[in-house]
Design an enzyme around this catalytic site. Structure first.
Site, PDB file in Angstrom:
ATOM      1  N   CYS A   2       0.846  -1.181   0.000  1.00 16.63           N
ATOM      2  CA  CYS A   2       0.000   0.000   0.000  1.00 16.63           C
ATOM      3  C   CYS A   2       0.889   1.241   0.000  1.00 16.63           C
ATOM      4  O   CYS A   2       2.105   1.152   0.107  1.00 16.63           O
ATOM      5  CB  CYS A   2      -0.911   0.020   1.225  1.00 16.63           C
ATOM      6  N   GLY A  28      -1.164   0.596  -4.972  1.00 20.33           N
ATOM      7  CA  GLY A  28      -2.460   0.032  -4.605  1.00 20.33           C
ATOM      8  C   GLY A  28      -3.570   0.600  -5.446  1.00 20.33           C
ATOM      9  O   GLY A  28      -3.699   1.821  -5.557  1.00 20.33           O
ATOM     10  N   ASN A 102       0.887   0.391   5.788  1.00 16.06           N
ATOM     11  CA  ASN A 102       1.450  -0.374   4.686  1.00 16.06           C
ATOM     12  C   ASN A 102       2.250  -1.521   5.283  1.00 16.06           C
ATOM     13  O   ASN A 102       3.195  -1.294   6.037  1.00 16.06           O
ATOM     14  CB  ASN A 102       2.362   0.510   3.825  1.00 16.06           C
ATOM     15  N   GLY A 103       1.878  -2.761   4.949  1.00 17.91           N
ATOM     16  CA  GLY A 103       2.610  -3.911   5.460  1.00 17.91           C
ATOM     17  C   GLY A 103       1.674  -5.022   5.886  1.00 17.91           C
ATOM     18  O   GLY A 103       0.526  -5.101   5.450  1.00 17.91           O
ATOM     19  N   TYR A 258      10.467  -4.333  -8.050  1.00 14.84           N
ATOM     20  CA  TYR A 258       9.186  -4.155  -8.731  1.00 14.84           C
ATOM     21  C   TYR A 258       8.329  -3.000  -8.224  1.00 14.84           C
ATOM     22  O   TYR A 258       7.844  -2.200  -9.008  1.00 14.84           O
ATOM     23  CB  TYR A 258       8.378  -5.455  -8.626  1.00 14.84           C
ATOM     24  N   THR A 304       8.412  -1.830 -15.514  1.00 13.94           N
ATOM     25  CA  THR A 304       9.463  -1.827 -14.500  1.00 13.94           C
ATOM     26  C   THR A 304      10.770  -2.460 -14.960  1.00 13.94           C
ATOM     27  O   THR A 304      11.810  -2.236 -14.351  1.00 13.94           O
ATOM     28  CB  THR A 304       8.980  -2.559 -13.225  1.00 13.94           C
ATOM     29  N   ASP A 366      12.163  -9.287 -17.939  1.00  9.08           N
ATOM     30  CA  ASP A 366      11.165  -8.838 -16.974  1.00  9.08           C
ATOM     31  C   ASP A 366      11.831  -8.629 -15.629  1.00  9.08           C
ATOM     32  O   ASP A 366      12.936  -9.135 -15.389  1.00  9.08           O
ATOM     33  CB  ASP A 366      10.032  -9.856 -16.857  1.00  9.08           C
ATOM     34  N   ASP A 367      11.154  -7.876 -14.761  1.00  9.43           N
ATOM     35  CA  ASP A 367      11.734  -7.613 -13.436  1.00  9.43           C
ATOM     36  C   ASP A 367      11.759  -8.870 -12.577  1.00  9.43           C
ATOM     37  O   ASP A 367      12.666  -9.086 -11.786  1.00  9.43           O
ATOM     38  CB  ASP A 367      10.970  -6.488 -12.735  1.00  9.43           C
TER      39      ASP A 367
END
Length: 503
Positions: A2, A28, A102-103, A258, A304, A366-367
């Site tokens: 988030c 998010g 966030n987490g 990412y 990314t 790709d990442d």
């Protein structure tokens, strides 16, 4: 994952918080919310499911007056995809507290039980963010005296750290007092401090990424330290207090792979430069494993992986081309709830330019490869566009283990590399050859230039969980509750309940 933001300013903060959330929308896409406070206007809140631009209309912005506020953009991990779990959360006792998080807490169930049975606090959702809010509220409650003090807050956060485990970066607003921001003692999730001075009028801001500060023309001061508590009073007075307990700085390495924007600086590390070095390391791995390669062109999977792919092409001495055009109006497929939605979105999101693939041996970069859904479909697109051979390279090592600190990869069975060799993954995604970054190469790429950080949370690659409390039993229970099938069943039940209520 988030995004959070908090601002204390002599000016209205509604537009600034909105702009900060907009540039952190990549963190998010499920829900967004803003809470503001003003001495005259009081507490104002708007939150709902959807993108920032859809949640907040002009009438909402006019209502959200005040010079203190916090905001949140959400994608669901521990909770579900529904508006009742949109943040910030609010509890009225003591003082009135709003919180955005966030987490993910790894001891969510234990804490929820203690809060209900011992602390006598009511929980109305399954979100660990609500648990965090109530732990904070309880710890403040037991320290209530005639007047709330900064020391009360510092003591409450110290107690919260002793109770809570996992990865968390939090901004909270205590009504009539100010904003509190803090980070878990491992510093797993990022949190950055900034300041702006306009004609002697100072504003202070805290956000998940430094790009939010840049857009609002705030100077980046520093990162919030692991375990540190920062208090910004309503009048702008700034206080900070380092955690007295054990601190082990291990930021999440997947932020650099990412999640974070390339123009952000997290824990004093440039995301852009780390991705450049990832490309250099990956190119070296390709040369070692595939010295007689016949690659004609390097093509990134937008967006990314572009930075890394440029370096791969440069060091391999082959052409770099943009072979896929991305629909900017489709969200990030990794953070979409449900595998079916992710699969449908890949086709809507990317379209191949046949000219760049026809009769060529292409290396797609790709990442990372998580579930493998996107990789498999993109390789199919490349073949349909006329590629002779399709090689695939990942700037990150194989993702083989669940992430329990706030990234939605909790089910090992949904990770394509879990229990499989590189050759088996190569076959499953349909690549002619698959090359993964080495873990030590990734760590070298990210750590470069900052000797203060000696280790990272690499749990999704290594299976080593830095908080030391993640057991096989916990991972099994987590998978049962949070795999895509379980999420789909819960959503179906909610839809049925909504239909019954509507009838």
């Amino acid at each position: 994952m988030c995004g959070v933001v908090g601002i204390v300013s002599p000016e209205p903060v509604n537009q600034s918080i909105y702009n900060a959330l907009t540039v952190m929308q990549h963190r998010g896409q499920d829900a967004a919310g803003i809470v503001t406070w003003g001495d005259e206007s009081g507490l104002k809140m708007r939150k709902s499911n959807g993108l920032v631009r859809d949640v907040f209309r002009n009438r909402h912005m006019l209502m959200l007056d005040g010079n203190v506020g916090i905001g949140h953009v959400r994608y669901p991990t521990a909770g579900g995809s529904k508006s009742s779990e949109a943040q910030p959360f609010y509890v009225n006792s003591p003082y009135g507290i709003c919180l955005a998080h966030n987490g993910n807490l790894t001891n969510h169930d234990e804490l929820a039980g203690l809060l209900t049975c011992e602390d006598r606090r009511h929980l109305s959702t399954n979100s660990d963010s609500e648990v965090l809010l109530n732990v904070l509220a309880h710890e403040l409650q037991v320290r209530v005296n005639a007047k709330l003090t900064t020391q009360n807050v510092f003591d409450a956060i110290e107690a919260l750290h002793r109770r809570c485990r996992g990865g968390y970066a939090v901004v909270a607003m205590i009504i009539g007092f100010g904003i509190v921001a803090f980070r878990d003692p491992n510093g797993i999730r990022p949190l950055v401090l900034g300041e702006r001075d306009r004609h002697g009028r100072k504003s202070t801001m805290v956000a998940s990424e430094s790009v939010a500060l840049d857009v609002l023309q705030y100077s980046r001061l520093r990162d919030v330290h692991p375990g540190e508590c920062v208090v910004i009073e309503n009048d702008g007075t700034f206080h900070c207090n380092d955690y007295s307990g054990v601190v082990r700085h291990t930021p999440c390495i997947f932020e650099y792979v990412y999640f974070a924007r390339p123009d952000s600086i997290l824990d004093n590390l440039s995301v852009y430069k780390t991705r450049l070095r990832m490309g250099e390391e990956l190119a070296g791995k390709i040369v070692r494993e595939f010295p007689d390669h016949d690659i004609d062109v390097v093509i990134p999977i937008p967006d990314t992986s572009r930075t890394s792919a440029l370096q791969v092409a440069y060091h391999l001495g082959v052409k770099y081309r943009e072979g896929f055009i991305k629909n900017r109006y489709i969200g990030r497929t990794f953070i979409m709830p449900g595998q079916a939605e992710r699969q449908k979105s890949v086709r809507r999101k990317l379209n191949a330019i046949d000219l760049e693939f026809r009769n060529k041996n292409v290396l797609l970069v790709d990442d990372s490869i998580v579930r493998g859904t996107t990789s498999k479909q993109i390789i199919k697109f490349a073949r349909e566009a006329g590629a002779r051979k399709v090689y695939f390279a990942s700037a990150a090592p194989p993702v083989r283990y669940p992430n329990v600190y706030g990234i939605d990869m909790p089910a090992a069975s949904e990770l394509i590399a879990n229990g499989r060799t590189v050759e088996e993954v190569e076959k499953l995604i349909g690549a002619d050859r698959l090359i993964y970054q080495d873990l030590h190469g990734l760590i070298r790429s990210v750590r470069h230039g900052n000797s203060d950080i000696t280790e990272f949370d690499t749990s999704c690659f290594s299976g080593e969980y830095v908080t030391g409390d993640v057991t096989s039993e916990y991972l099994h229970e987590l998978e049962l509750r949070r795999n895509d099938a379980a999420k789909a069943e819960r959503q179906s039940n909610r839809d049925r309940e909504s239909n019954v209520i509507a009838l």
